[in-house]
Design a protein around this motif. Sequence first.
Motif, PDB file in Angstrom:
ATOM      1  N   ARG A  79       0.817  -1.341  -0.551  1.00 41.15           N
ATOM      2  CA  ARG A  79      -0.058  -0.005  -0.365  1.00 41.15           C
ATOM      3  C   ARG A  79       0.782   0.926  -0.136  1.00 41.15           C
ATOM      4  N   GLU A  80       1.813   1.122   0.487  1.00 42.53           N
ATOM      5  CA  GLU A  80       2.448   2.373   0.972  1.00 42.53           C
ATOM      6  C   GLU A  80       3.572   2.845  -0.858  1.00 42.53           C
ATOM      7  N   GLN A  81       3.387   1.794  -0.668  1.00 43.08           N
ATOM      8  CA  GLN A  81       4.514   1.615  -2.367  1.00 43.08           C
ATOM      9  C   GLN A  81       3.450   2.186  -3.375  1.00 43.08           C
ATOM     10  N   GLY A  82       2.160   2.396  -3.153  1.00 41.55           N
ATOM     11  CA  GLY A  82       1.540   3.388  -4.004  1.00 41.55           C
ATOM     12  C   GLY A  82       1.115   1.668  -4.431  1.00 41.55           C
ATOM     13  N   ILE A  83       1.116   0.686  -4.509  1.00 40.41           N
ATOM     14  CA  ILE A  83       0.595  -0.546  -5.967  1.00 40.41           C
ATOM     15  C   ILE A  83      -0.939  -0.699  -5.135  1.00 40.41           C
ATOM     16  N   THR A  84      -2.318  -0.421  -6.677  1.00 38.78           N
ATOM     17  CA  THR A  84      -3.199  -1.035  -6.463  1.00 38.78           C
ATOM     18  C   THR A  84      -3.045  -2.331  -5.156  1.00 38.78           C
ATOM     19  N   ILE A  85      -3.674  -2.444  -4.450  1.00 37.96           N
ATOM     20  CA  ILE A  85      -3.772  -3.993  -4.085  1.00 37.96           C
ATOM     21  C   ILE A  85      -5.411  -4.187  -4.091  1.00 37.96           C
ATOM     22  N   ASP A  86      -6.006  -6.053  -3.994  1.00 36.83           N
ATOM     23  CA  ASP A  86      -6.880  -6.344  -4.425  1.00 36.83           C
ATOM     24  C   ASP A  86      -7.034  -6.463  -2.133  1.00 36.83           C
ATOM     25  N   VAL A  87      -8.675  -7.452  -2.379  1.00 40.79           N
ATOM     26  CA  VAL A  87      -9.201  -7.437  -1.205  1.00 40.79           C
ATOM     27  C   VAL A  87      -8.126  -8.734  -1.095  1.00 40.79           C
ATOM     28  N   ALA A  88      -7.918  -8.820   0.506  1.00 40.45           N
ATOM     29  CA  ALA A  88      -6.715  -9.886   0.905  1.00 40.45           C
ATOM     30  C   ALA A  88      -7.907 -10.723   2.025  1.00 40.45           C
ATOM     31  N   TYR A  89      -7.947 -12.024   1.396  1.00 40.87           N
ATOM     32  CA  TYR A  89      -8.916 -13.081   1.987  1.00 40.87           C
ATOM     33  C   TYR A  89      -8.704 -14.017   3.116  1.00 40.87           C
ATOM     34  N   ARG A  90      -8.609 -13.598   4.491  1.00 36.35           N
ATOM     35  CA  ARG A  90      -8.242 -14.901   5.618  1.00 36.35           C
ATOM     36  C   ARG A  90      -9.168 -15.960   5.795  1.00 36.35           C
ATOM     37  N   TYR A  91      -8.949 -16.857   6.423  1.00 35.00           N
ATOM     38  CA  TYR A  91     -10.232 -18.285   6.451  1.00 35.00           C
ATOM     39  C   TYR A  91      -9.259 -18.532   7.845  1.00 35.00           C
ATOM     40  N   PHE A  92     -10.600 -18.510   9.265  1.00 33.24           N
ATOM     41  CA  PHE A  92     -11.091 -18.864  10.274  1.00 33.24           C
ATOM     42  C   PHE A  92     -11.721 -19.938  10.727  1.00 33.24           C
ATOM     43  N   ALA A  93     -11.290 -20.763  11.847  1.00 28.65           N
ATOM     44  CA  ALA A  93     -13.069 -21.248  11.604  1.00 28.65           C
ATOM     45  C   ALA A  93     -13.293 -20.992  13.438  1.00 28.65           C
ATOM     46  N   THR A  94     -14.138 -21.602  13.825  1.00 29.66           N
ATOM     47  CA  THR A  94     -14.382 -22.140  15.370  1.00 29.66           C
ATOM     48  C   THR A  94     -15.748 -23.423  15.530  1.00 29.66           C
ATOM     49  N   SER A  95     -15.970 -23.771  16.259  1.00 25.42           N
ATOM     50  CA  SER A  95     -16.614 -25.157  16.338  1.00 25.42           C
ATOM     51  C   SER A  95     -18.144 -24.758  16.067  1.00 25.42           C
ATOM     52  N   ALA A  96     -18.508 -23.368  15.633  1.00 29.33           N
ATOM     53  CA  ALA A  96     -19.745 -23.572  15.365  1.00 29.33           C
ATOM     54  C   ALA A  96     -19.783 -23.841  14.218  1.00 29.33           C
ATOM     55  N   ARG A  97     -19.219 -22.833  13.288  1.00 30.21           N
ATOM     56  CA  ARG A  97     -18.560 -21.919  11.534  1.00 30.21           C
ATOM     57  C   ARG A  97     -16.891 -21.818  11.264  1.00 30.21           C
ATOM     58  N   LYS A  98     -17.977 -21.795   9.725  1.00 29.31           N
ATOM     59  CA  LYS A  98     -16.044 -21.569   9.509  1.00 29.31           C
ATOM     60  C   LYS A  98     -16.210 -19.977   9.059  1.00 29.31           C
ATOM     61  N   PHE A  99     -14.986 -19.045   8.535  1.00 26.00           N
ATOM     62  CA  PHE A  99     -15.721 -17.443   8.298  1.00 26.00           C
ATOM     63  C   PHE A  99     -14.397 -17.388   7.280  1.00 26.00           C
ATOM     64  N   ILE A 100     -14.840 -16.423   6.106  1.00 26.76           N
ATOM     65  CA  ILE A 100     -13.987 -15.965   5.118  1.00 26.76           C
ATOM     66  C   ILE A 100     -14.080 -14.734   5.738  1.00 26.76           C
ATOM     67  N   ILE A 101     -12.529 -14.139   5.196  1.00 27.53           N
ATOM     68  CA  ILE A 101     -12.727 -12.172   5.676  1.00 27.53           C
ATOM     69  C   ILE A 101     -12.445 -11.877   4.034  1.00 27.53           C
ATOM     70  N   GLY A 102     -13.352 -10.822   4.192  1.00 28.47           N
ATOM     71  CA  GLY A 102     -12.761 -10.032   3.166  1.00 28.47           C
ATOM     72  C   GLY A 102     -12.309  -8.573   3.877  1.00 28.47           C
TER      73      GLY A 102
END
Length: 426
Positions: free
Chosen positions: A63-86
């Motif tokens: 970001r600081e170098q001014g490169i256009t960046i996309d959305v970073a997706y991350r994954y995690f899960a709990t005992s109840a559910r899976k999640f995808i964070i954008g």
Amino acid sequence: MHNEQHFSALKFITCGSVDDGKSTLIGRLLVDTKAVLQDHLAGVQRSGETDLALLTDGLSAEREQGITIDVAYRYFATSARKFIIGDAPGHEQYTRNMVTAASSADAAVVLVDAIKLDWANPDLQLLPQTRRHSLLVNLLRVPSIVFAINKLDAVADAAVAYKNIAGALEKFTKEAAITVTAMVPVSALKGWNVVTTENNDQPDWCGYSGPSLLSILEDLPVTPAETDVAFSFPVQWVEKFHDSGVTTQGRRVFWGRVATGSVEPGQTIQVFPSGQTAVVSQVLSATRQPQGKAAGHIAGIVLDREVDVSRGDWLLAAEGAPEGQRQLSTTIAWMDDEPLVAGRVYWALHGHRWVKAKVQRVVHRLNVNTLAEEEATELAPNAIGHVTLALQEPLVTLPFAQSRILGALVLVDTASHKTSGAVLVN
């Protein structure tokens, strides 16, 4: 309590201004749900403390170098559910990334930084960024919007700050007709109310006794499949049965994902754009088991006779399906570095169908901070506006307010093949 839709992964985005603590919040979710390996944690120590932001800020250097960046997706899960964070960047010049992430999200967590606001004032003003992101996720029909009021550990009177900021958010969302799912006071840095509510020093911190942010997310519904709209199905791939001796059905399977409604054997369908009709003789699942299929599911459809269908065509309900349109009134989030001006021609992609689209006129530009309509003759990069498009061939669309699938298309530059705009049908 957890119905079937809670078992499917929840796709949510985090938005907010720069330095509101998005990276720390995501880091906290990943660490406290044990989604981060110990050796990874060891690599982000700063003077004996874990720097949560470093876990997620692999992109900040870019970001600081001014490169256009996309959305970073991350994954995690709990005992109840899976999640995808954008993780959508906060700067105004990255509005395009926010639009990309929000268009398919089930929920948005809008972070509000208490330190940046005049928190002791009951009539405080919210940051333009908070207003803008809330208006955008609402425009993009993100079903659940959760406000997380952050950094309340760093103000002199957390209860007053929470009360005043929540009041300002209620006033703004009411004026803007935004439905709020939940508001929660958090300290991403200390971990208060993020994953659990147990670790606060005070039980009713900020006068709040509700669930933690993670508990709220565990209970949110995923975007419901669009089963209440007539059947529609964009054909992605045509498979030929070469040696099929069966004469009661056509010799091809049309594969794709059911966009809206549902399909069963015996149903009469029409092919768009040719207008031919046929009866469905078989519906196959992805593993080729015969079964009916509803919106959101992959299906292979076999018709009762040979009909000319190719990739890009649509199979539609014989009755109740939308008519083909050659002129569309749209809201466009413009992503190209070249401005959008009347007269330009682009490729429009809708489902798997490509048609030429000409910009007839730019009707208004939306002020991204207020969504007020302003006079305009062009849309600059990252602007959003109302635009009339004329299509060389008709498309079957519904308003985006009725269908996130039939109501969305993308514009692609005919020369560079870059995605130029995200289009919502009005």
